[in-house]
Scaffold this motif. Sequence first.
Motif, PDB file in Angstrom:
ATOM      1  N   UNK A  60     101.844 -38.984  18.671  1.00  0.00           N
ATOM      2  CA  UNK A  60     100.464 -38.506  18.488  1.00  0.00           C
ATOM      3  C   UNK A  60     100.385 -37.036  18.926  1.00  0.00           C
ATOM      4  N   UNK A  61     101.186 -36.177  18.235  1.00  0.00           N
ATOM      5  CA  UNK A  61     101.368 -34.802  18.723  1.00  0.00           C
ATOM      6  C   UNK A  61     100.192 -33.879  18.412  1.00  0.00           C
ATOM      7  N   UNK A  62      99.074 -34.130  19.051  1.00  0.00           N
ATOM      8  CA  UNK A  62      97.914 -33.258  18.941  1.00  0.00           C
ATOM      9  C   UNK A  62      97.800 -32.445  20.239  1.00  0.00           C
ATOM     10  N   UNK A  67      87.673 -29.444  24.608  1.00  0.00           N
ATOM     11  CA  UNK A  67      86.455 -30.116  25.068  1.00  0.00           C
ATOM     12  C   UNK A  67      86.662 -31.026  26.264  1.00  0.00           C
ATOM     13  N   UNK A  68      87.897 -31.471  26.485  1.00  0.00           N
ATOM     14  CA  UNK A  68      88.122 -32.377  27.613  1.00  0.00           C
ATOM     15  C   UNK A  68      88.519 -31.642  28.894  1.00  0.00           C
ATOM     16  N   UNK A  89      95.527 -31.789  22.334  1.00  0.00           N
ATOM     17  CA  UNK A  89      94.858 -32.414  23.484  1.00  0.00           C
ATOM     18  C   UNK A  89      95.769 -33.386  24.237  1.00  0.00           C
ATOM     19  N   UNK A 123      96.792 -44.595  21.930  1.00  0.00           N
ATOM     20  CA  UNK A 123      97.854 -45.559  21.605  1.00  0.00           C
ATOM     21  C   UNK A 123      98.837 -45.696  22.754  1.00  0.00           C
ATOM     22  N   UNK A 124      98.981 -44.629  23.546  1.00  0.00           N
ATOM     23  CA  UNK A 124      99.832 -44.713  24.730  1.00  0.00           C
ATOM     24  C   UNK A 124      99.220 -45.673  25.756  1.00  0.00           C
ATOM     25  N   UNK A 151      87.911 -50.114  21.821  1.00  0.00           N
ATOM     26  CA  UNK A 151      87.192 -48.860  22.053  1.00  0.00           C
ATOM     27  C   UNK A 151      87.917 -48.035  23.106  1.00  0.00           C
ATOM     28  N   UNK A 152      88.097 -46.744  22.776  1.00  0.00           N
ATOM     29  CA  UNK A 152      88.572 -45.790  23.777  1.00  0.00           C
ATOM     30  C   UNK A 152      87.318 -45.127  24.340  1.00  0.00           C
TER      31      UNK A 152
END
Lengths: 153, 153
Positions: free
Chosen positions: B37-39, B52-53, B41, B61-62, B91-92
């Motif tokens: 999931x190489x984004x 934003x975080x 963030x 998913x991790x 839900x995340x």
Amino acid sequence: MVKPSLFLDDLTIGQTWEGGPIIMNEADMIRFATEYDPQPMHIDPKAAAEGRFGGLIASGWHVAALVMRDFVDAGAFGDTPLLGLKVDDLEWRHPVRAGDRLSIVREVVDVRVSRSKPDRGVLTMRMTVTNQDGEVAMSFLNLIQMPLRGHQL
Amino acid sequence: MVKPSLFLDDLTIGQTWEGGPIIMNEADMIRFATEYDPQPMHIDPKAAAEGRFGGLIASGWHVAALVMRDFVDAGAFGDTPLLGLKVDDLEWRHPVRAGDRLSIVREVVDVRVSRSKPDRGVLTMRMTVTNQDGEVAMSFLNLIQMPLRGHQL
């Protein structure tokens, strides 16, 4: 090359993208499952061969993670982050084995602007993961938060 | 030591197990996300700090994969395989960051014998993943196929 960023207003119900192929590799299946899902059916080829599936099968979470990677790599949304809010109706419908060649269809099934925060909304896609024999291995609904054009979240 | 195997008939609605703690580690978060999931963030602390975080957050998913590992390690079902059929209502709900200490509650919410195959059925558990501040980071329903006592699938 980064594709143009997509915003919620750019998306319409019925729009689809195709992804993959993802070629399943036994060493990677065992490596993932050893760390995250160490059950004999996922990590021990001999025990798996004697079990109900007659061979090693991938952890369902591994398949989900690979589908996420493919989604990021496809880059269809440009710089807009893929911020998952929710997954619904995730079914592992058919075992995934080493050598399987998975293809993915992502279809927009809902586009909904937030009532309370009009700069954003939720995109719902149905993800369908099919193997080389046309069997659906996995499917799920993926709800992603997206900004409307002109906004950044 | 392997705990006694559980069968569908051993389980009752309301029964709970506690899991964890899972301590989140930045290097592992980046390693998972780099592969799946190489984004920015999830893999780039500097970019994430400006986003934003306000810092790196784990791929959802991790977190799901770590919760699976904890479920396997707990061994509450003995030798009965944890064969996931379906996930619903995942839900995340809150970002997960390095140093977070996650605890898990697994609660039986449904136990249903198959109508067509009376040797098996479906166990539904609600998984609730809470951080050290009491915030629910993630929750989902996990539907698992299980044999009835005296059967093996």
